[in-house]
Design a protein around this motif. Structure first.
Motif, mmCIF file in Angstrom:
data_model
loop_
_atom_site.group_PDB
_atom_site.id
_atom_site.type_symbol
_atom_site.label_atom_id
_atom_site.label_comp_id
_atom_site.label_asym_id
_atom_site.label_seq_id
_atom_site.Cartn_x
_atom_site.Cartn_y
_atom_site.Cartn_z
ATOM 1 N N ALA A 212 9.048 22.655 -9.201
ATOM 2 C CA ALA A 212 9.738 21.364 -9.116
ATOM 3 C C ALA A 212 9.204 20.540 -7.946
ATOM 4 C CB ALA A 212 11.246 21.588 -8.969
ATOM 5 N N PHE A 213 9.000 21.189 -6.818
ATOM 6 C CA PHE A 213 8.458 20.490 -5.643
ATOM 7 C C PHE A 213 7.051 19.975 -5.936
ATOM 8 C CE2 PHE A 213 5.972 20.572 -1.686
ATOM 9 C CZ PHE A 213 6.734 19.738 -0.882
ATOM 10 N N ASP A 214 6.210 20.819 -6.490
ATOM 11 C CA ASP A 214 4.833 20.413 -6.810
ATOM 12 C C ASP A 214 4.804 19.252 -7.793
ATOM 13 O OD1 ASP A 214 4.028 22.453 -5.162
ATOM 14 O OD2 ASP A 214 3.443 23.819 -6.784
ATOM 15 N N ASP A 215 5.690 19.295 -8.789
ATOM 16 C CA ASP A 215 5.749 18.205 -9.771
ATOM 17 C C ASP A 215 6.111 16.884 -9.083
ATOM 18 O OD1 ASP A 215 5.119 19.910 -11.822
ATOM 19 O OD2 ASP A 215 7.181 20.125 -12.555
ATOM 20 N N GLY A 216 7.034 16.950 -8.127
ATOM 21 C CA GLY A 216 7.407 15.740 -7.398
ATOM 22 C C GLY A 216 6.253 15.204 -6.571
ATOM 23 N N VAL A 217 5.525 16.090 -5.903
ATOM 24 C CA VAL A 217 4.371 15.672 -5.099
ATOM 25 C C VAL A 217 3.339 14.962 -5.970
ATOM 26 C CG1 VAL A 217 2.402 16.489 -3.737
ATOM 27 C CG2 VAL A 217 4.684 17.465 -3.351
ATOM 28 N N ALA A 243 19.361 20.718 -12.945
ATOM 29 C CA ALA A 243 20.055 20.006 -11.873
ATOM 30 C C ALA A 243 19.984 20.763 -10.553
ATOM 31 C CB ALA A 243 21.510 19.762 -12.264
ATOM 32 N N ALA A 244 19.876 22.090 -10.619
ATOM 33 C CA ALA A 244 19.782 22.892 -9.397
ATOM 34 C C ALA A 244 18.478 22.675 -8.648
ATOM 35 C CB ALA A 244 19.943 24.372 -9.732
ATOM 36 N N LEU A 245 17.508 22.024 -9.311
ATOM 37 C CA LEU A 245 16.187 21.808 -8.705
ATOM 38 C C LEU A 245 15.970 20.360 -8.272
ATOM 39 C CD1 LEU A 245 14.096 23.896 -11.261
ATOM 40 C CD2 LEU A 245 14.982 24.644 -9.043
ATOM 41 N N ILE A 246 17.029 19.550 -8.323
ATOM 42 C CA ILE A 246 16.902 18.130 -7.967
ATOM 43 C C ILE A 246 16.366 17.962 -6.547
ATOM 44 C CG2 ILE A 246 18.229 16.055 -7.401
ATOM 45 C CD1 ILE A 246 19.976 16.608 -9.815
ATOM 46 N N THR A 247 16.928 18.707 -5.605
ATOM 47 C CA THR A 247 16.514 18.505 -4.205
ATOM 48 C C THR A 247 15.043 18.871 -3.994
ATOM 49 O OG1 THR A 247 17.380 20.692 -3.639
ATOM 50 C CG2 THR A 247 18.824 18.802 -3.267
ATOM 51 N N ASP A 248 14.563 19.877 -4.719
ATOM 52 C CA ASP A 248 13.157 20.262 -4.583
ATOM 53 C C ASP A 248 12.234 19.193 -5.167
ATOM 54 O OD1 ASP A 248 13.223 23.158 -3.521
ATOM 55 O OD2 ASP A 248 14.683 23.170 -5.150
ATOM 56 N N GLY A 252 9.703 16.790 -3.053
ATOM 57 C CA GLY A 252 8.298 16.639 -3.406
ATOM 58 C C GLY A 252 7.894 15.191 -3.575
ATOM 59 N N LEU A 253 8.763 14.402 -4.221
ATOM 60 C CA LEU A 253 8.480 12.971 -4.387
ATOM 61 C C LEU A 253 8.295 12.278 -3.040
ATOM 62 C CD1 LEU A 253 10.899 11.664 -7.202
ATOM 63 C CD2 LEU A 253 8.400 11.573 -7.226
ATOM 64 N N LEU A 254 9.239 12.515 -2.133
ATOM 65 C CA LEU A 254 9.212 11.815 -0.846
ATOM 66 C C LEU A 254 8.051 12.269 0.033
ATOM 67 C CD1 LEU A 254 13.043 11.847 -0.153
ATOM 68 C CD2 LEU A 254 11.665 9.841 -0.676
ATOM 69 N N ILE A 255 7.830 13.579 0.110
ATOM 70 C CA ILE A 255 6.722 14.078 0.922
ATOM 71 C C ILE A 255 5.389 13.702 0.290
ATOM 72 C CG2 ILE A 255 5.589 16.168 1.780
ATOM 73 C CD1 ILE A 255 8.355 17.404 2.130
ATOM 74 N N ALA A 291 2.455 20.705 0.175
ATOM 75 C CA ALA A 291 2.118 19.412 -0.418
ATOM 76 C C ALA A 291 0.638 19.089 -0.238
ATOM 77 C CB ALA A 291 2.981 18.310 0.199
ATOM 78 N N PHE A 292 0.081 19.397 0.930
ATOM 79 C CA PHE A 292 -1.353 19.205 1.139
ATOM 80 C C PHE A 292 -2.137 20.006 0.098
ATOM 81 C CE2 PHE A 292 -0.363 17.498 5.324
ATOM 82 C CZ PHE A 292 -1.430 16.654 5.592
ATOM 83 N N ALA A 293 -1.746 21.265 -0.117
ATOM 84 C CA ALA A 293 -2.439 22.112 -1.084
ATOM 85 C C ALA A 293 -2.293 21.561 -2.504
ATOM 86 C CB ALA A 293 -1.894 23.536 -1.005
ATOM 87 N N THR A 294 -1.110 21.085 -2.852
ATOM 88 C CA THR A 294 -0.866 20.539 -4.186
ATOM 89 C C THR A 294 -1.742 19.327 -4.456
ATOM 90 O OG1 THR A 294 1.426 21.322 -4.135
ATOM 91 C CG2 THR A 294 0.917 19.583 -5.717
ATOM 92 N N LEU A 295 -2.006 18.554 -3.418
ATOM 93 C CA LEU A 295 -2.859 17.367 -3.551
ATOM 94 C C LEU A 295 -4.342 17.700 -3.438
ATOM 95 C CD1 LEU A 295 -0.806 14.795 -1.439
ATOM 96 C CD2 LEU A 295 -0.943 14.967 -3.935
#
Length: 330
Positions: A212-217, A243-248, A252-255, A291-295
């Motif tokens: 979920a975090f990676d998808d947001g990034v 819904a339990a993954l919203i914060t992740d 990811g979106l913000l970072i 996030a650096f790695a995801t990008l």
């Protein structure tokens, strides 16, 4: 009569990081080792009865030394702001460490000296300011074996600072309100209303949370933040995001937005950003590293928090402490 210098395990410095919401204090040896640490929820906007003097006396109780041999004390952060105990003017950039150490201001009636904040007016006349992060930057640079060339210190937090350092001189910085935006969106927007309050908390390394975090990034990097924020709600409504993954996902979106914009700005400058170093609480810097790695970027070195080390280094440069060897530095 000559007085023997205290040994490396003796208290030489009281170091305080005094922010908006909390106060941390350390008792530090002559060699820079932390001997004791205390924490209180006494930020400048939430003081106990008696205000600043009472808070300072309480958190340093038993640490001040004897009247004939007082211990030096230094503080950084919002305590030196307009709303703080005593306002200390900002110092302009570029700035080296000796200038910072030479600009401490003593609070009247105490031995406490305050570290000034910094102001950056080098970008099209649009000012940016910091208080407290300059000290952590000093501590981070002290930990590096080599400060030659260009270094970009990334300091996540409520207001993340990207600090440009050129051959040991602080040359500029930019603030991203990523942490505050995350708190506002999760607590005061329609996006946060779908976050379950009773669902079990998944471990930080849970694969679903990581995805979920990676998808947001990646979403922020490809389309930008403004056009993707509402996707948090849409994905939940269509069952594509638990819904339990919203914060992740939102994190990811913000970072992802922050990294995309900050790295683009760094590369748009006349000089390459050089080495990138993450400074701060590992619980947060680990997310930035991911996030650096995801990008597809090189993962930066992570140094951990460095405020107390910065306070000690500034105190040494200011002549408040005579550093000794024989002890592990903080």
């Amino acid at each position: 009569m000559a007085v023997d210098s205290p040994g490396p395990g003796r208290t030489a410095l009281l170091a305080l990081d005094w922010g908006t919401s909390s106060l941390r204090a350390w008792r530090v040896s002559t060699a820079g080792r932390v001997l004791e640490e205390r924490h209180r929820p006494w930020g400048i906007l939430r003081l106990p009865e008696g205000g600043f003097p009472a808070a300072y006396a309480s958190i340093t109780e038993g640490w001040q030394g004897q009247p004939d041999a007082p211990v030096a004390a230094i503080a950084c952060g919002m305590v030196g702001s307009r709303q703080g105990w005593h306002e200390v003017p900002y110092l302009s950039l570029p700035l080296d460490l000796n200038q910072l150490a030479g600009s401490l201001t003593q609070v009247g009636g105490t031995g406490l000296r305050l570290v000034p904040g910094l102001i950056d007016e080098t970008r099209d006349g649009r000012p940016d300011v910091m208080r407290g992060e300059e000290t952590e930057a000093v501590g981070a640079l002290e930990r590096l074996d080599d400060t030659a060339g260009e270094i970009l210190l990334v300091m996540p937090g409520t207001h993340c600072k990207w600090v440009r350092v050129s051959n040991g001189v602080i040359a500029g910085f930019t603030t991203y309100m990523t942490g505050e935006l995350f708190a506002m969106l999760t607590e005061h927007s329609i996006l946060g209303r779908s976050i379950p309050t009773t669902a079990p908390t998944l471990p930080a390394d849970d694969p679903a949370r990581r995805r979920a975090f990676d998808d947001g990034v990646r979403a922020a990097a490809s389309d930008g933040l403004a056009g993707r924020l509402f996707s948090v709600r849409a994905l939940v409504l269509t069952g594509r995001l638990d819904a339990a993954l919203i914060t992740d996902y939102l994190s990811g979106l913000l970072i992802g937005e922050e990294l995309t914009r900050a790295l683009a700005a760094a590369h748009a400058g006349s000089a390459e950003p050089g080495r990138i170093v993450l400074v701060g609480d590992p619980a947060i810097t680990t997310r930035y590293a991911r996030a650096f790695a995801t990008l597809g970027r090189t993962i930066p070195l992570e140094l951990g928090a460095a405020s107390v080390r910065g306070l000690y280094r500034i105190a040494v440069l200011a002549g408040l402490v005579s550093a000794t060897a024989g002890d592990s530095a903080c």
